[in-house]
Design a protein around this motif. Structure first.
Motif, short mmCIF file in Angstrom:
data_model
loop_
_atom_site.label_atom_id
_atom_site.label_comp_id
_atom_site.label_asym_id
_atom_site.label_seq_id
_atom_site.Cartn_x
_atom_site.Cartn_y
_atom_site.Cartn_z
N GLY A 229 0.77 -1.36 0.05
CA GLY A 229 -0.01 -0.13 -0.15
C GLY A 229 0.76 1.25 -0.11
O GLY A 229 1.88 1.23 0.79
N ARG A 230 0.31 2.33 -0.65
CA ARG A 230 0.94 3.65 -0.74
C ARG A 230 0.33 4.62 -0.10
O ARG A 230 -0.88 5.16 -0.18
CB ARG A 230 1.23 4.30 -2.26
N ASP A 231 0.60 5.01 0.84
CA ASP A 231 0.25 6.04 1.85
C ASP A 231 -0.17 7.35 1.15
O ASP A 231 0.73 7.71 0.10
CB ASP A 231 1.16 6.49 2.96
N ALA A 232 -1.10 7.86 1.36
CA ALA A 232 -1.45 9.35 0.96
C ALA A 232 -1.63 10.35 1.85
O ALA A 232 -2.21 10.23 2.74
CB ALA A 232 -2.74 8.93 0.23
N GLY A 233 -1.06 11.51 1.39
CA GLY A 233 -1.31 12.81 2.09
C GLY A 233 -2.19 13.83 1.32
O GLY A 233 -1.88 14.09 0.34
N VAL A 234 -3.22 14.20 2.07
CA VAL A 234 -4.43 14.91 1.42
C VAL A 234 -4.77 16.02 2.38
O VAL A 234 -4.86 16.12 3.54
CB VAL A 234 -5.61 14.21 1.07
N THR A 235 -4.74 17.26 1.74
CA THR A 235 -5.07 18.44 2.47
C THR A 235 -6.74 18.57 2.67
O THR A 235 -7.42 18.06 2.00
CB THR A 235 -4.82 19.72 1.39
N PRO A 236 -7.04 18.64 3.86
CA PRO A 236 -8.61 18.75 4.16
C PRO A 236 -9.35 19.67 3.19
O PRO A 236 -8.93 20.36 2.68
CB PRO A 236 -8.74 19.54 5.44
N GLY A 237 -10.47 19.25 2.66
CA GLY A 237 -11.45 19.62 1.68
C GLY A 237 -11.00 19.29 0.33
O GLY A 237 -11.80 19.48 -0.81
N GLN A 238 -9.99 18.45 0.12
CA GLN A 238 -9.37 18.15 -1.18
C GLN A 238 -9.76 16.58 -1.34
O GLN A 238 -10.56 16.00 -0.59
CB GLN A 238 -8.00 18.14 -1.36
N ARG A 239 -9.61 16.05 -2.78
CA ARG A 239 -9.86 14.76 -3.05
C ARG A 239 -8.86 13.84 -2.83
O ARG A 239 -7.61 14.29 -3.29
CB ARG A 239 -10.43 14.68 -4.61
N GLY A 240 -9.01 12.64 -2.42
CA GLY A 240 -8.06 11.59 -2.05
C GLY A 240 -8.24 10.28 -2.45
O GLY A 240 -9.66 10.08 -2.50
N VAL A 241 -7.32 9.51 -3.10
CA VAL A 241 -7.63 8.20 -3.39
C VAL A 241 -6.75 7.17 -2.80
O VAL A 241 -5.31 7.41 -3.23
CB VAL A 241 -7.37 8.25 -4.86
N LEU A 242 -6.85 6.03 -2.19
CA LEU A 242 -6.17 4.91 -2.04
C LEU A 242 -6.43 3.95 -3.04
O LEU A 242 -7.69 3.30 -3.26
CB LEU A 242 -6.54 4.65 -0.69
N GLU A 243 -5.23 3.22 -3.56
CA GLU A 243 -5.39 2.48 -4.79
C GLU A 243 -4.74 0.88 -4.09
O GLU A 243 -3.76 1.09 -3.83
CB GLU A 243 -4.77 2.59 -6.01
N LEU A 281 -10.29 3.46 -3.28
CA LEU A 281 -11.25 4.05 -2.26
C LEU A 281 -10.97 5.71 -2.39
O LEU A 281 -9.97 5.96 -2.18
CB LEU A 281 -10.83 3.58 -0.89
N THR A 282 -12.06 6.18 -3.00
CA THR A 282 -12.09 7.49 -3.11
C THR A 282 -12.64 8.48 -1.92
O THR A 282 -13.93 8.06 -1.61
CB THR A 282 -12.74 7.96 -4.55
N PHE A 283 -12.17 9.47 -1.65
CA PHE A 283 -12.41 10.54 -0.73
C PHE A 283 -13.02 11.89 -1.49
O PHE A 283 -11.87 12.47 -1.89
CB PHE A 283 -11.50 10.98 0.37
N TYR A 284 -14.07 12.31 -1.71
CA TYR A 284 -14.33 13.44 -2.28
C TYR A 284 -14.04 14.76 -1.61
O TYR A 284 -13.86 15.88 -2.46
CB TYR A 284 -15.83 13.37 -2.78
N ASN A 285 -14.37 14.90 -0.35
CA ASN A 285 -14.09 15.90 0.40
C ASN A 285 -13.34 15.52 1.88
O ASN A 285 -14.07 15.30 2.73
CB ASN A 285 -15.48 16.65 0.70
N VAL A 286 -12.12 15.54 1.96
CA VAL A 286 -11.51 14.87 2.81
C VAL A 286 -11.65 15.81 4.26
O VAL A 286 -11.28 17.01 4.12
CB VAL A 286 -9.98 14.73 2.75
N SER A 287 -11.95 14.92 5.40
CA SER A 287 -11.89 15.83 6.62
C SER A 287 -11.07 15.27 7.51
O SER A 287 -10.59 14.19 7.40
CB SER A 287 -13.46 15.73 7.07
N ASP A 288 -11.03 15.97 8.73
CA ASP A 288 -10.05 15.30 9.61
C ASP A 288 -10.32 14.12 10.24
O ASP A 288 -9.61 13.17 10.62
CB ASP A 288 -9.89 16.48 10.87
#
Length: 316
Positions: A229-243, A281-288
């Motif tokens: 697995g590749r960890d992902a850093g995402v700014t709050p409110g942005q879109r994030g994806v884990l593959e 696994l997609t996050f459309y609006n990342v929150s804390d």
């Protein structure tokens, strides 16, 4: 070729008697001679080789003193003079005169192979001319393994049997993979097959006439293995994806977890999209509340495998 007949017809009044004499000559197993006869009266011609489906011509020299003549196969009369005795429509008269007596057999098959004898009755003695017809048959694969599905580690045996004359040789090769496995036997045995040996195998049957080819597909099932697995850093409110990518046969089903709690599609604004060997696994609006540890599990009927991800925040 038109049939040419002699201007001097062969008498028919004693035809059956003469044929009986000729058959006695054949049944005796060796030529019958009168005093002063020579073995040259009974000729053996070179073998005639013909391919299945072709036409063969059988020619017999005659002579002015011939009174009766017949072509025979295994003591069965094909033609007596211009009278056809055979019921086979493939057999026909080509030439009949005092120089030669020729018949032809069309669409030759294996059943036509064997010795043919032209038996001639002269005014003084019978004589024969014999020839052996050899029929060549192109190879045909007649017994062949079907496509199979096996589990990795199983022993596999593939069969490829072919008919033909001359007897065909058999060879195997793996054509859909980089593997170099090959064999020159009717049976191809693979011990403890691995996933690298999966693919399309080709059997080739070859003789002097032609080639026949058949293919069989081996599917090798194995348990999933997932990429790290590749960890992902995402700014709050942005879109994030884990593959999550998994290698498996049959294809794996995917499950996602956060802190040992399973995630379902649409859960807390997250979406799971599975496409073949890949799950996103997609996050459309990342929150804390989305940050933390995630686990992807790939499952098929042979087992499962998992990998972990960290979704963390990136702050400006």
């Amino acid at each position: 070729m038109p049939v040419r007949r002699s201007s001097v017809a062969f008498p028919k009044c004693s035809l059956l008697v003469s044929l009986r004499i000729l058959l006695l000559v054949l049944h005796a197993g060796s030529p019958v001679y009168s005093q002063g006869d020579s073995q040259s009266d009974n000729k053996v011609m070179d073998n005639i080789t013909v391919r299945q489906g072709e036409t063969v011509f059988l020619r017999c020299e005659q002579g002015d003193v011939v009174t009766h003549t017949a072509w025979l196969n295994r003591s069965s009369i094909l033609y007596a003079g211009e009278d056809k005795w055979s019921v086979d429509p493939r057999v026909s008269l080509v030439t009949l005169n005092q120089e030669e007596f020729t018949i032809k057999i069309e669409n030759v098959d294996m059943t036509d192979e064997g010795q043919y004898v032209c038996a001639v009755q002269t005014s003084s003695r019978p004589r024969t001319t014999s020839v052996h017809v050899l029929v060549q048959v192109p190879p045909k694969i007649i017994n062949f393994s079907r496509d199979i599905v096996v589990n990795e580690g199983s022993n596999v045996t593939l069969m490829c049997q072919a008919s033909g004359k001359p007897e065909p040789s058999i060879s195997w090769k793996l054509i859909s993979n980089s593997g170099d496995l090959a064999s020159d036997d009717e049976l191809l045995e693979i011990s403890s097959i691995s996933r690298q040996r999966a693919g399309v195998y080709e059997c080739t049957a070859v003789n002097d006439i032609d080639t026949d080819v058949q293919t069989v597909d081996i599917t090798v099932n194995y348990a999933p293995s997932v990429s790290e697995g590749r960890d992902a850093g995402v700014t709050p409110g942005q879109r994030g994806v884990l593959e999550c990518e998994a290698d498996a046969v049959p294809e794996a089903d995917f499950e996602w977890y956060k802190d040992n709690r399973r995630i379902f599609n649409g859960f807390d604004g997250m979406e799971i999209i599975n496409t073949g060997s890949l799950s996103k696994l997609t996050f459309y609006n990342v929150s804390d509340g989305d940050y933390g540890n995630y686990t992807c599990v790939a499952i098929n009927k042979l087992g499962s495998s998992n990998t972990n991800f960290l979704l963390y925040g990136e702050y400006l």
